[in-house]
Design a protein around this motif. Structure first.
Motif, PDB file in Angstrom:
ATOM      1  N   LEU A 186     -56.514  10.360  58.964  1.00 37.39           N
ATOM      2  CA  LEU A 186     -56.531  10.208  60.415  1.00 37.39           C
ATOM      3  C   LEU A 186     -56.939  11.550  61.011  1.00 37.39           C
ATOM      4  CD1 LEU A 186     -53.168   8.268  60.748  1.00 37.39           C
ATOM      5  CD2 LEU A 186     -55.430   7.322  61.219  1.00 37.39           C
ATOM      6  N   HIS A 187     -58.013  11.563  61.788  1.00 44.80           N
ATOM      7  CA  HIS A 187     -58.547  12.821  62.298  1.00 44.80           C
ATOM      8  C   HIS A 187     -57.969  13.232  63.641  1.00 44.80           C
ATOM      9  CE1 HIS A 187     -61.860  11.212  59.608  1.00 44.80           C
ATOM     10  NE2 HIS A 187     -61.454  12.327  59.014  1.00 44.80           N
ATOM     11  N   PRO A 239     -47.293  15.577  57.944  1.00 44.54           N
ATOM     12  CA  PRO A 239     -47.734  16.002  56.606  1.00 44.54           C
ATOM     13  C   PRO A 239     -49.202  15.681  56.332  1.00 44.54           C
ATOM     14  CG  PRO A 239     -45.589  14.949  56.495  1.00 44.54           C
ATOM     15  CD  PRO A 239     -46.103  14.711  57.877  1.00 44.54           C
ATOM     16  N   ALA A 240     -49.635  14.498  56.739  1.00 47.03           N
ATOM     17  CA  ALA A 240     -51.021  14.094  56.480  1.00 47.03           C
ATOM     18  C   ALA A 240     -51.999  14.898  57.322  1.00 47.03           C
ATOM     19  CB  ALA A 240     -51.188  12.601  56.761  1.00 47.03           C
ATOM     20  N   VAL A 241     -51.642  15.161  58.562  1.00 47.69           N
ATOM     21  CA  VAL A 241     -52.523  15.933  59.436  1.00 47.69           C
ATOM     22  C   VAL A 241     -52.679  17.358  58.912  1.00 47.69           C
ATOM     23  CG1 VAL A 241     -52.729  16.918  61.743  1.00 47.69           C
ATOM     24  CG2 VAL A 241     -52.096  14.523  61.480  1.00 47.69           C
ATOM     25  N   GLN A 242     -51.583  17.951  58.454  1.00 47.49           N
ATOM     26  CA  GLN A 242     -51.668  19.297  57.898  1.00 47.49           C
ATOM     27  C   GLN A 242     -52.473  19.315  56.603  1.00 47.49           C
ATOM     28  OE1 GLN A 242     -47.933  21.834  58.373  1.00 47.49           O
ATOM     29  NE2 GLN A 242     -47.106  19.779  58.716  1.00 47.49           N
ATOM     30  N   ALA A 243     -52.323  18.282  55.804  1.00 46.10           N
ATOM     31  CA  ALA A 243     -53.102  18.200  54.564  1.00 46.10           C
ATOM     32  C   ALA A 243     -54.589  18.078  54.872  1.00 46.10           C
ATOM     33  CB  ALA A 243     -52.631  17.009  53.733  1.00 46.10           C
ATOM     34  N   ALA A 244     -54.927  17.300  55.906  1.00 47.10           N
ATOM     35  CA  ALA A 244     -56.332  17.162  56.289  1.00 47.10           C
ATOM     36  C   ALA A 244     -56.899  18.504  56.731  1.00 47.10           C
ATOM     37  CB  ALA A 244     -56.460  16.133  57.410  1.00 47.10           C
ATOM     38  N   ALA A 245     -56.143  19.231  57.544  1.00 40.29           N
ATOM     39  CA  ALA A 245     -56.610  20.538  58.006  1.00 40.29           C
ATOM     40  C   ALA A 245     -56.779  21.510  56.848  1.00 40.29           C
ATOM     41  CB  ALA A 245     -55.635  21.107  59.033  1.00 40.29           C
ATOM     42  N   ALA A 246     -55.867  21.454  55.880  1.00 40.66           N
ATOM     43  CA  ALA A 246     -55.963  22.330  54.712  1.00 40.66           C
ATOM     44  C   ALA A 246     -57.205  22.041  53.895  1.00 40.66           C
ATOM     45  CB  ALA A 246     -54.711  22.183  53.853  1.00 40.66           C
ATOM     46  N   ALA A 247     -57.689  20.793  53.977  1.00 43.22           N
ATOM     47  CA  ALA A 247     -58.912  20.400  53.263  1.00 43.22           C
ATOM     48  C   ALA A 247     -60.147  20.571  54.136  1.00 43.22           C
ATOM     49  CB  ALA A 247     -58.792  18.954  52.803  1.00 43.22           C
ATOM     50  N   SER A 248     -59.997  21.287  55.267  1.00 39.57           N
ATOM     51  CA  SER A 248     -61.095  21.562  56.207  1.00 39.57           C
ATOM     52  C   SER A 248     -61.637  20.302  56.883  1.00 39.57           C
ATOM     53  CB  SER A 248     -62.229  22.310  55.496  1.00 39.57           C
ATOM     54  OG  SER A 248     -61.776  23.554  54.996  1.00 39.57           O
ATOM     55  N   ALA A 249     -60.792  19.278  56.997  1.00 39.62           N
ATOM     56  CA  ALA A 249     -61.157  18.063  57.720  1.00 39.62           C
ATOM     57  C   ALA A 249     -60.648  18.165  59.155  1.00 39.62           C
ATOM     58  CB  ALA A 249     -60.567  16.837  57.036  1.00 39.62           C
ATOM     59  N   PRO A 250     -61.253  17.430  60.102  1.00 39.18           N
ATOM     60  CA  PRO A 250     -60.748  17.437  61.480  1.00 39.18           C
ATOM     61  C   PRO A 250     -59.299  16.972  61.528  1.00 39.18           C
ATOM     62  CG  PRO A 250     -62.907  16.386  61.354  1.00 39.18           C
ATOM     63  CD  PRO A 250     -62.446  16.567  59.947  1.00 39.18           C
ATOM     64  N   ALA A 251     -58.485  17.640  62.339  1.00 38.09           N
ATOM     65  CA  ALA A 251     -57.066  17.291  62.442  1.00 38.09           C
ATOM     66  C   ALA A 251     -56.573  17.666  63.834  1.00 38.09           C
ATOM     67  CB  ALA A 251     -56.255  18.014  61.377  1.00 38.09           C
TER      68      ALA A 251
END
Length: 261
Positions: A85-86, A128-140
């Motif tokens: 989820l971005h 948790p999912a939003v932070q994981a997305a940001a850590a993977a350089s995905a929009p969050a």
């Protein structure tokens, strides 16, 4: 100055809006769908959600009760199984006018359950999912919809205003904690919007706007990287200036503006 990453393209961005059955949430979901986002809408009313997906091909709906932590977590689990989820937005809200002379504890607690605790259930499910997305350089990005009623104490807002003030404070703390981790955070402060929440107000509502106008302001704020998204601008500015007054001036001015003198 942009406090969050700019959003220049909504295509392939997956957006989850809780509180999307009517009003601001539904209008924002519709606008994002038109911009090419992959929109997920949630609320308690399944019929309203079904009508949205039927008129917005490609959108997805999942019913939930934001006052039930397990319901929110179950919905988040289903959505995250299908992909990241971005942008997630908590737009659920409850409003009943109340004054201290007719104190209603059940209504006070209902406001807290929907407006504030519901947001906490939402954050517990998505952080948790939003932070994981940001850590993977995905929009969050996380957004909380508050209100100008949270700027200061107002007549008839004994139950509603404090919950919105709490949401604004919560968003500020989230920003301070998450900005360095690459997670965008924003808070929305609508003035009067013509929605089912406001249609029963027995007083004049200055600068009343449509849900569609509100949605345009919100999406524009996200695109520009704003933390605080206020509208209508002149009305929200007046409300902020009121709060800067010393109480010896603030109380008489508010009484006069709201017809109490």
């Amino acid at each position: 100055m942009s406090l969050n990453p700019l959003i220049t393209d909504w295509a392939r961005r997956r957006v989850w809006i809780v509180g999307a059955s009517t009003g601001i949430g539904r209008a924002t979901a519709a606008l994002l769908h038109a911009r090419g986002a992959q929109v997920v809408v949630s609320a308690r009313g399944e019929a309203a959600l079904d009508s949205f997906t039927q008129t917005h091909p490609g959108s997805f709906a999942v019913a939930l009760d934001s006052t039930d932590a397990r319901s929110v977590q179950a919905a988040a689990d289903v959505l995250l199984e299908a992909g990241p989820l971005h942008l997630v937005c908590y737009c659920a809200g409850f409003y009943e006018g109340q004054q201290a002379t007719e104190f209603d504890l059940a209504s006070m607690l209902r406001h807290d359950d929907v407006n504030y605790r519901g947001a906490l259930h939402f954050l517990a499910a998505v952080l948790p999912a939003v932070q994981a997305a940001a850590a993977a350089s995905a929009p969050a990005h996380i957004c909380l919809v508050s209100s100008v009623a949270g700027f200061c104490g107002l007549p008839n807002s004994l139950a509603y205003g404090p919950t919105k003030a709490a949401l604004t404070n919560l968003a500020e703390a989230l920003y301070l904690d998450l900005h360095a981790k690459g997670v965008g955070v924003s808070v929305v402060h609508p003035g009067f919007v013509d929605t089912p929440l406001t249609e029963g107000n027995p007083f004049p509502m200055p600068a009343l706007i449509t849900p569609e106008a509100a949605a345009r302001s919100i999406v524009r704020g996200w695109e520009r990287g704003q933390f605080e998204i206020d509208f209508p601008r002149r009305f929200t500015l007046v409300m902020k200036l009121l709060r800067l007054l010393p109480y010896a001036l603030f109380f008489p001015v508010v009484r006069r503006l709201t017809g109490q003198v």
